[in-house]
Design an enzyme around this catalytic site. Structure first.
Site, PDB file in Angstrom:
ATOM      1  N   TYR A  78       0.857  -1.193   0.000  1.00 10.65           N
ATOM      2  CA  TYR A  78       0.000   0.000   0.000  1.00 10.65           C
ATOM      3  C   TYR A  78       0.892   1.241   0.000  1.00 10.65           C
ATOM      4  CZ  TYR A  78      -3.698  -3.236   1.523  1.00 10.65           C
ATOM      5  OH  TYR A  78      -4.599  -4.264   1.613  1.00 10.65           O
ATOM      6  N   PHE A 134      -1.740  -7.414   1.770  1.00  9.92           N
ATOM      7  CA  PHE A 134      -3.158  -7.165   2.070  1.00  9.92           C
ATOM      8  C   PHE A 134      -3.408  -6.584   3.472  1.00  9.92           C
ATOM      9  CE2 PHE A 134      -3.320 -10.315  -1.348  1.00  9.92           C
ATOM     10  CZ  PHE A 134      -4.193  -9.685  -2.232  1.00  9.92           C
TER      11      PHE A 134
END
Length: 223
Positions: free
Chosen positions: A67, A78
């Site tokens: 991210y 994730f």
């Protein structure tokens, strides 16, 4: 980039760190960190390996890259750090879990360390990213490293579950002997594609069924 790799992984992967591609990658990261903010922080780049030693790996869930917004990435695919909103793909994973695993309650957080500590290697194909620029560290050498990780697991272990979601991850099947391992493929859990085959694919119950067939303890998916 500090290379404080967990000991069992260090034994397996040490040769990689003296190869030319890794030296180039180090140089690239040094330049990036001088000019930009890079995620995750140095001490968390190899966090997946710290939580899931080599001989404890039961499952590999492959992501693409970390991210890229502040405070999210902590080296587990994730997963986000505590206190950070649950990202859309992970929300869809939780929805599938709620349909797939009896009694699963959707968590209010997105921190997956409990999975990692049970043997779920939460591996991104690329381990760093420039702040706010998705895919900015692709094709710089990380893929060579993580392909080696996948191949080492596939070659040296047996009875591992590999979850490959989306076209990018599915390409990695060529690294895996599917006669020795279970490979679960489907659409990616992203909101753009989850309805094209991720929902209803039951990857989590299939994983536990296979692990039990291998004489291994199933994963407690509840967070």
């Amino acid at each position: 980039m500090s290379i404080a790799l967990e000991e069992s992984w260090k034994e397996i992967l040490e040769p990689e760190f003296s190869k030319p591609y890794m030296n180039k990658l180090r140089g690239f990261l040094k330049e990036e960190q001088q000019k930009y903010q890079v995620f995750p922080p140095n001490k968390l780049i190899f966090n997946a390996f710290a939580h899931t030693p080599f001989h404890q790996v039961k499952v590999v869930i492959l992501g693409q890259d970390p991210y890229h917004n502040t405070g999210q990435a902590h080296g587990l695919s994730f997963s986000v750090q505590p206190g950070i909103a649950v990202p859309p793909s992970l929300r869809n994973m939780y929805l599938e879990l709620s349909q797939d695993i009896p009694g699963f309650k959707i968590p209010t957080h997105g921190t997956l360390t409990k999975w990692a500590d049970q043997g779920v290697l939460l591996l991104n194909a690329v381990l760093t990213v420039r702040a706010h620029e998705a895919a900015s560290h692709q094709k710089r050498g990380w893929e060579t490293f993580t392909d080696t990780v996948i191949k080492k697991i596939a070659d040296l272990q047996k009875g591992i579950v590999f979850m490959l979601w989306g076209n990018y991850a599915k390409q990695k099947i060529k690294l895996i002997d599917t006669t020795k391992h279970l490979v679960i493929t489907s659409a990616h859990p992203s909101p753009l594609s989850a309805h094209n085959g991720f929902f209803g694919s039951k990857p989590f119950s299939r994983t536990n069924q296979y692990l039990q067939q291998q004489g291994k303890a199933p994963i407690d998916w509840q967070l």
